[in-house]
Design an enzyme around this catalytic site. Structure first.
Site, PDB file in Angstrom:
ATOM      1  N   HIS A 133       0.840  -1.182   0.000  1.00  0.00           N
ATOM      2  CA  HIS A 133       0.000   0.000   0.000  1.00  0.00           C
ATOM      3  C   HIS A 133       0.879   1.238   0.000  1.00  0.00           C
ATOM      4  O   HIS A 133       0.929   1.989   0.960  1.00  0.00           O
ATOM      5  CB  HIS A 133      -0.954  -0.040   1.190  1.00  0.00           C
ATOM      6  CG  HIS A 133      -1.679  -1.352   1.280  1.00  0.00           C
ATOM      7  ND1 HIS A 133      -2.183  -1.852   2.449  1.00  0.00           N
ATOM      8  CD2 HIS A 133      -1.977  -2.263   0.326  1.00  0.00           C
ATOM      9  CE1 HIS A 133      -2.759  -3.030   2.211  1.00  0.00           C
ATOM     10  NE2 HIS A 133      -2.649  -3.293   0.931  1.00  0.00           N
TER      11      HIS A 133
HETATM   12  C1  LIG Z   1       0.327  -9.269  -2.141  1.00  0.00           C
HETATM   13  C2  LIG Z   1      -0.583  -8.090  -2.253  1.00  0.00           C
HETATM   14  C3  LIG Z   1      -1.708  -8.026  -1.458  1.00  0.00           C
HETATM   15  C4  LIG Z   1      -2.574  -6.943  -1.538  1.00  0.00           C
HETATM   16  N1  LIG Z   1      -3.694  -6.962  -0.769  1.00  0.00           N
HETATM   17  C5  LIG Z   1      -4.540  -5.924  -0.814  1.00  0.00           C
HETATM   18  C6  LIG Z   1      -5.733  -5.924  -0.021  1.00  0.00           C
HETATM   19  O1  LIG Z   1      -6.036  -6.885   0.669  1.00  0.00           O
HETATM   20  N2  LIG Z   1      -6.543  -4.848  -0.058  1.00  0.00           N
HETATM   21  C7  LIG Z   1      -6.254  -3.769  -0.820  1.00  0.00           C
HETATM   22  O2  LIG Z   1      -7.011  -2.801  -0.769  1.00  0.00           O
HETATM   23  N3  LIG Z   1      -5.155  -3.752  -1.626  1.00  0.00           N
HETATM   24  C8  LIG Z   1      -4.306  -4.807  -1.644  1.00  0.00           C
HETATM   25  N4  LIG Z   1      -3.198  -4.804  -2.455  1.00  0.00           N
HETATM   26  C9  LIG Z   1      -2.990  -3.650  -3.356  1.00  0.00           C
HETATM   27  C10 LIG Z   1      -3.791  -3.771  -4.653  1.00  0.00           C
HETATM   28  O3  LIG Z   1      -3.396  -4.913  -5.355  1.00  0.00           O
HETATM   29  C11 LIG Z   1      -3.548  -2.519  -5.488  1.00  0.00           C
HETATM   30  O4  LIG Z   1      -3.978  -1.404  -4.740  1.00  0.00           O
HETATM   31  C12 LIG Z   1      -4.294  -2.501  -6.823  1.00  0.00           C
HETATM   32  O5  LIG Z   1      -4.045  -3.624  -7.604  1.00  0.00           O
HETATM   33  C13 LIG Z   1      -3.899  -1.211  -7.558  1.00  0.00           C
HETATM   34  O6  LIG Z   1      -4.509  -1.124  -8.819  1.00  0.00           O
HETATM   35  P1  LIG Z   1      -3.753  -0.371  -9.997  1.00  0.00           P
HETATM   36  O7  LIG Z   1      -4.643  -0.401 -11.167  1.00  0.00           O
HETATM   37  O8  LIG Z   1      -3.286   0.939  -9.498  1.00  0.00           O
HETATM   38  O9  LIG Z   1      -2.419  -1.243 -10.255  1.00  0.00           O
HETATM   39  P2  LIG Z   1      -2.284  -2.784 -10.716  1.00  0.00           P
HETATM   40  O10 LIG Z   1      -3.516  -3.528 -10.409  1.00  0.00           O
HETATM   41  O11 LIG Z   1      -1.010  -3.310 -10.176  1.00  0.00           O
HETATM   42  O12 LIG Z   1      -2.145  -2.673 -12.303  1.00  0.00           O
HETATM   43  C14 LIG Z   1      -1.095  -1.988 -12.919  1.00  0.00           C
HETATM   44  C15 LIG Z   1      -0.811  -2.639 -14.284  1.00  0.00           C
HETATM   45  O13 LIG Z   1       0.005  -1.776 -15.062  1.00  0.00           O
HETATM   46  C16 LIG Z   1       0.981  -2.527 -15.747  1.00  0.00           C
HETATM   47  N5  LIG Z   1       2.095  -1.629 -16.073  1.00  0.00           N
HETATM   48  C17 LIG Z   1       2.967  -1.053 -15.210  1.00  0.00           C
HETATM   49  N6  LIG Z   1       3.841  -0.273 -15.872  1.00  0.00           N
HETATM   50  C18 LIG Z   1       3.501  -0.335 -17.177  1.00  0.00           C
HETATM   51  C19 LIG Z   1       4.031   0.264 -18.343  1.00  0.00           C
HETATM   52  N7  LIG Z   1       5.073   1.095 -18.285  1.00  0.00           N
HETATM   53  N8  LIG Z   1       3.446  -0.014 -19.542  1.00  0.00           N
HETATM   54  C20 LIG Z   1       2.385  -0.861 -19.612  1.00  0.00           C
HETATM   55  N9  LIG Z   1       1.855  -1.464 -18.524  1.00  0.00           N
HETATM   56  C21 LIG Z   1       2.396  -1.195 -17.323  1.00  0.00           C
HETATM   57  C22 LIG Z   1       1.315  -3.624 -14.770  1.00  0.00           C
HETATM   58  O14 LIG Z   1       1.927  -4.722 -15.410  1.00  0.00           O
HETATM   59  C23 LIG Z   1      -0.053  -3.955 -14.182  1.00  0.00           C
HETATM   60  O15 LIG Z   1      -0.725  -4.940 -14.929  1.00  0.00           O
HETATM   61  C24 LIG Z   1      -2.305  -5.879  -2.419  1.00  0.00           C
HETATM   62  C25 LIG Z   1      -1.170  -5.931  -3.222  1.00  0.00           C
HETATM   63  C26 LIG Z   1      -0.310  -7.023  -3.159  1.00  0.00           C
HETATM   64  C27 LIG Z   1       0.880  -7.062  -4.035  1.00  0.00           C
END
Ligand SMILES: Cc1cc2nc3c(=O)[nH]c(=O)nc-3n(C[C@H](O)[C@H](O)[C@H](O)COP(=O)(O)OP(=O)(O)OC[C@H]3O[C@@H](n4cnc5c(N)ncnc54)[C@H](O)[C@@H]3O)c2cc1C
Ligand code: SF4
Lengths: 591, 238
Positions: free
Chosen positions: A518
């Site tokens: 987080h």
């Molecule tokens: C082990 C673990 C447990 C978690 N547990 C919780 C929980 O219980 N509750 C909670 O609220 N949150 C939890 N989280 C956090 C949660 O997963 C994230 O907050 C959420 O996935 C964020 O969404 P996002 O769209 O910002 O990023 P993500 O879902 O990570 O998606 C980002 C995407 O962008 C892609 N990307 C990155 N850079 C580039 C680039 N330059 N070009 C093209 N593609 C790119 C990546 O490959 C990825 O697919 C956890 C995270 C982890 C790792």
């Protein structure tokens, strides 16, 4: 350079927020392209049993995570230190491939408390400005809980979140969280049943006068069809949840909630193995013309688009903004500039609770979120902070998410790390141990920020992101207070023994210990371009056809897991794009 | 520290009689073809011939991991569980080659420990370098390589490594100890398909049901002892 056919919208990164934006903007009739650096993957054939029940591959080696060999960040504690690379996973984990970290999260699905979104104003009003240390730099989100409530609810209904309301339209509900902001509707699904350790915690917490409630969980408690018409199945508490994919279609992820519908829409396309390196600007630098990415063959490709959504996860969002030159980089000395500003994290502590052999905890029966129990008395501003002298707080959790033996074996205090005594302790404790954890907020400070590293590069030769971060006294006070309360509950659980891990004042941020993923801030939203990178709709103040989703928008961190708020903010932003921006492309808020 | 030659103990006897069991019985029907490579010298493990480690390294590894998780009535020792085989196989996997880690320089090994691993070595390079240096140190201090010392001496040396008290050029012994114990526990507790945790012995010892991963019926019965033994990913049952 290859030049592709223009699209209406390009989404950078196809994880949680990329999928939400894809669904919303295709529904508005736009021609949407998502660029994902990783590969395509789906429950079948990629997440199936028994392959996913492999602790070494997923829990330890991290086969689902971003390969650090190609890209990582660098870390230093203070402004005058030299940062070195985060070479091995420890403190936090990055997602990769379609679905992002949404595939391997726990599903602990929270809303913020109303005061979390207006934290600076709230603290100043209740305690006075002097209550905040001089270098604390907290701000309001520019959007209130009441404005956000329908969007927070919608994301819960998309995820099929299982829980019990504590406050329905202002009336307190038995068995829910009495401290939460009012919600209009119950959770879409009833709570997952408590695991045994969580049950013991709940009894103890109740005996101490607290109001325990089931952790809101995006691990479905029953068969459920979400608003997109996608179905989830009941979670079987398999014990391979966080860090792992779900083979039961129970954990909410882009794959189990949105993609089955989105991928079939004719006005949507997904291009995998497309690593975006920058957002391109025109000569005025006030308008984005699209993005540049590197494809699977290593070729540079230009993708023109009218609207760019940066949805690459908090850290990668910050890095892309810096690499693209959108917004002024933050300067920790003057406090001016906005990109990289207010990086924050969370501070955890844990207490292992050891029982005698007649208490069968069965720690392997667990889910990433479902089945655990929470108390929220000491989160946000749910209590009078006046006597305690710190800002923030956290929840206290009882139970366990699994009993995977390499990572989750808990041993009594004084057990050596190896030898015959270690082995005996492992044998005697494993089945009879549960845990209590605290999950605390971290505020933003002038000297905690993100910028580009001067030395280290990624596989494409681009500078890595650099983190400058260490703990502040406020958080040490917070964690001590919270852990003391947790210890009282643990004692009330009548165990044979307990052992606490809590960060001590004077110790430094340690990247080797997992706490949470987080990570927040760096492209924060707020009321003015002087102090924030985005307006209240997550639109760039500097380049209005760029929106940035994810926890990078948080001005400081909350005591809850972030994704409930992230999802809510993404739907809120998407609505503003659909209903206002598309009619009059330009700034949604006048600076 | 005494230099007396080590006396054959009940533990040694147990260990040697255990590892003499042919691999085929250990792994049930999934018969293992004999591995090419040199025969394992020294004590134990006649059944697996290492592919990465040389004879001296293999002696060290077997001796060291079997002190970290020694034989006892509680459950298998590291050698009985196949931990050396696990580590050897990991050396040829992406992990051993440092494939999971960011390995671009410059390397600043004197960085604060809280900033994590900063050595230039991949795991396989670190084993090669560290085992040679430690054996060399043992020969200088005790006139014998590590594997030939008594259990008491070995425990003492491992304890000193753990605390970083043995100073060797280019090899921080505490960091090496940390890699060794981490890999040992990984091999002990991971799925048997990786070469360790033979017959799921470590899982049976603690009561972990392995890859069962389905407890729908059990969530309704909190506090009741779980009656089933482990299963593995490749379908081994107990
Ligand atoms: C082990 C673990 C447990 C978690 N547990 C919780 C929980 O219980 N509750 C909670 O609220 N949150 C939890 N989280 C956090 C949660 O997963 C994230 O907050 C959420 O996935 C964020 O969404 P996002 O769209 O910002 O990023 P993500 O879902 O990570 O998606 C980002 C995407 O962008 C892609 N990307 C990155 N850079 C580039 C680039 N330059 N070009 C093209 N593609 C790119 C990546 O490959 C990825 O697919 C956890 C995270 C982890 C790792
Ligand atoms: S615990 Fe439940 S939600 Fe999590 S991976 Fe297992 S079945 Fe899926």
């Amino acid at each position: 350079m290859i030049r592709m056919k223009p699209v209406d919208v390009v989404i950078v990164g196809f994880g949680w927020t990329g999928a939400i934006m894809g669904a919303e903007l295709t529904e508005a009739g736009l021609n949407v392209l998502a660029l994902e650096r990783g590969n395509y993957r789906d429950t079948s054939p990629d997440f199936i049993y028994p392959r996913n029940a492999d602790e070494l591959a997923f829990g330890i080696r991290g086969d689902l995570f971003q390969p650090l060999a190609r890209e990582t960040i660098t870390v230093r504690h203070g402004l005058n230190d030299t940062a070195v690379p985060y070479r091995q996973y420890g403190s936090f984990l990055f997602g990769n491939n379609v679905g992002g970290a949404g595939v391997h999260w726990n599903g602990q699905h929270y809303r913020p408390s109303p005061e979390d979104l207006e934290l600076e104003s709230h603290i100043a009003q209740r305690y006075g400005r002097k209550f905040m240390p001089e270098d604390m730099q907290i701000q309001d989100y520019g959007v209130t809980y009441d404005e956000l409530e329908p969007f927070l609810e919608h994301f819960e209904y998309v995820c099929g979140t299982s829980g019990k309301a504590g406050n329905l339209n202002g009336s307190l509900q038995e068995g829910g969280n009495p401290f939460e902001g009012p919600r209009k509707r119950e959770y879409p699904n009833p709570p997952v049943r408590s695991n045994y350790g969580a049950g013991l915690f709940a009894d103890a917490a109740r005996a101490l006068g607290y109001k325990p409630f089931p952790q809101p969980s995006a691990n479905a408690s029953q068969v459920y069809t979400n608003p997109y018409g996608v179905r989830l199945g009941p979670c079987n508490l398999c014990g391979y949840c966080e860090r792992f994919s779900c083979y039961m279609y129970s954990k909410a992820s882009p794959q189990t909630t949105i993609l089955p519908v989105l991928l079939r829409r004719p006005n949507f396309s997904l291009r995998t193995q497309s690593h975006v390196t920058r957002v391109n600007l025109d000569s005025t630098r006030k308008r984005a013309t699209g993005v540049t990415y590197i494809d699977a063959q290593g070729q540079e490709v230009e993708q023109p688009a009218d609207l760019v959504i940066v949805a690459a996860f908090q850290m990668h969002n910050v890095r892309l903004m810096l690499l693209s030159g959108i917004g002024a980089p933050y300067d920790p000395v003057t406090g001016k500039g906005v990109i990289g500003k207010n990086y924050a994290y969370q501070m955890m502590s844990s207490i292992s609770v050891f029982y005698d052999r007649d208490v069968a905890i069965n720690p392997f029966i667990g889910a990433g979120s479902g089945g655990n129990v929470i108390i929220d008395e000491f989160n946000s501003d749910h209590f009078d902070h006046g006597p305690h002298g710190f800002v923030g707080g956290g929840y206290i959790l009882g139970g366990q998410t699994g009993g995977r033996p390499i990572q989750q074996l808990l041993l009594p205090p004084g057990t050596p790390a190896w030898g015959e005594k270690w082995k005996r302790a492992a044998k005697e404790s494993y089945l009879h141990t549960t845990g209590v954890q605290t999950h605390g907020s971290v505020m933003a400070y002038r000297d905690r920020y993100l910028d580009l590293d001067p030395t280290y590069k990624d596989a494409f030769g681009l500078p890595l992101l650099r983190m400058t971060f260490d703990w502040h006294d406020n958080e040490y006070k917070m964690t001590k207070f919270l852990t003391d309360r947790a210890q009282e509950i643990a004692n009330q659980m009548k165990p044979r023994q307990t052992s606490a891990t809590v960060r001590q004042p004077g110790s430094h941020y340690d990247v080797r210990q997992y706490q949470t993923t987080h990570t927040t801030g760096g492209v924060i939203q707020g009321a003015s371009p002087e102090t924030s990178a985005l307006n209240r709709y997550q639109q760039s103040w500097d380049v209005p056809n760029v929106f940035v989703t994810g926890a990078s928008a948080f001005p400081q961190n909350i005591g809850y897991n972030p994704t409930g708020l992230i999802g809510g903010l993404t739907y809120w932003s998407a609505k503003a794009i659909r209903e206002t921006y598309l009619k009059h492309p330009g700034p949604l808020v006048q600076a | 520290m005494s230099n007396k030659p080590r006396s054959p103990s009940r533990r040694d006897f147990l260990r040697q009689s255990m590892v003499a069991v042919p691999a085929v019985t250990l792994l049930g029907s999934s018969a293992l073809a004999p591995e090419p490579g040199h025969a394992a010298p020294g004590t134990g493990a006649k059944t697996y011939a290492p592919r990465y480690f040389n004879a001296a390294e293999w002696d060290f590894l077997q001796a060291a991991v079997d002190r970290l998780i020694p034989p006892s009535e509680d459950g298998p020792s590291a050698v009985e569980a196949g931990v050396p085989e696990f580590i050897d196989r990991q050396m040829d996997a992406a992990y051993g080659h440092g494939g999971y880690w960011y390995m671009q320089g410059p390397f600043v090994p004197e960085s604060p420990a809280t900033l994590g691993y900063q050595l230039r070595y991949t795991p396989r390079e670190f084993y090669r370098k560290a085992i040679a240096a430690i054996d060399d140190w043992c020969r200088r201090q005790h006139g014998k390589s590590f594997s030939a010392l008594t259990h008491e001496q070995q425990d003492d040396i491992l304890g000193q490594m753990e605390k970083g008290q043995i100073k060797l050029e280019d090899v921080p012994t505490d960091t090496f100890f940390s890699q060794l114990i981490t890999n040992t526990k990984e091999g002990y507790f991971s799925d048997p398909m990786y070469g360790g945790n033979k017959q799921m012995g470590a899982w049976k010892m603690i009561g972990f049901p392995g890859a069962r991963a389905d407890f729908a019926d059990w969530i309704e019965q909190p506090g009741k002892a779980y009656p089933f033994g482990p299963v593995s990913i490749e379908g081994e049952q107990s």
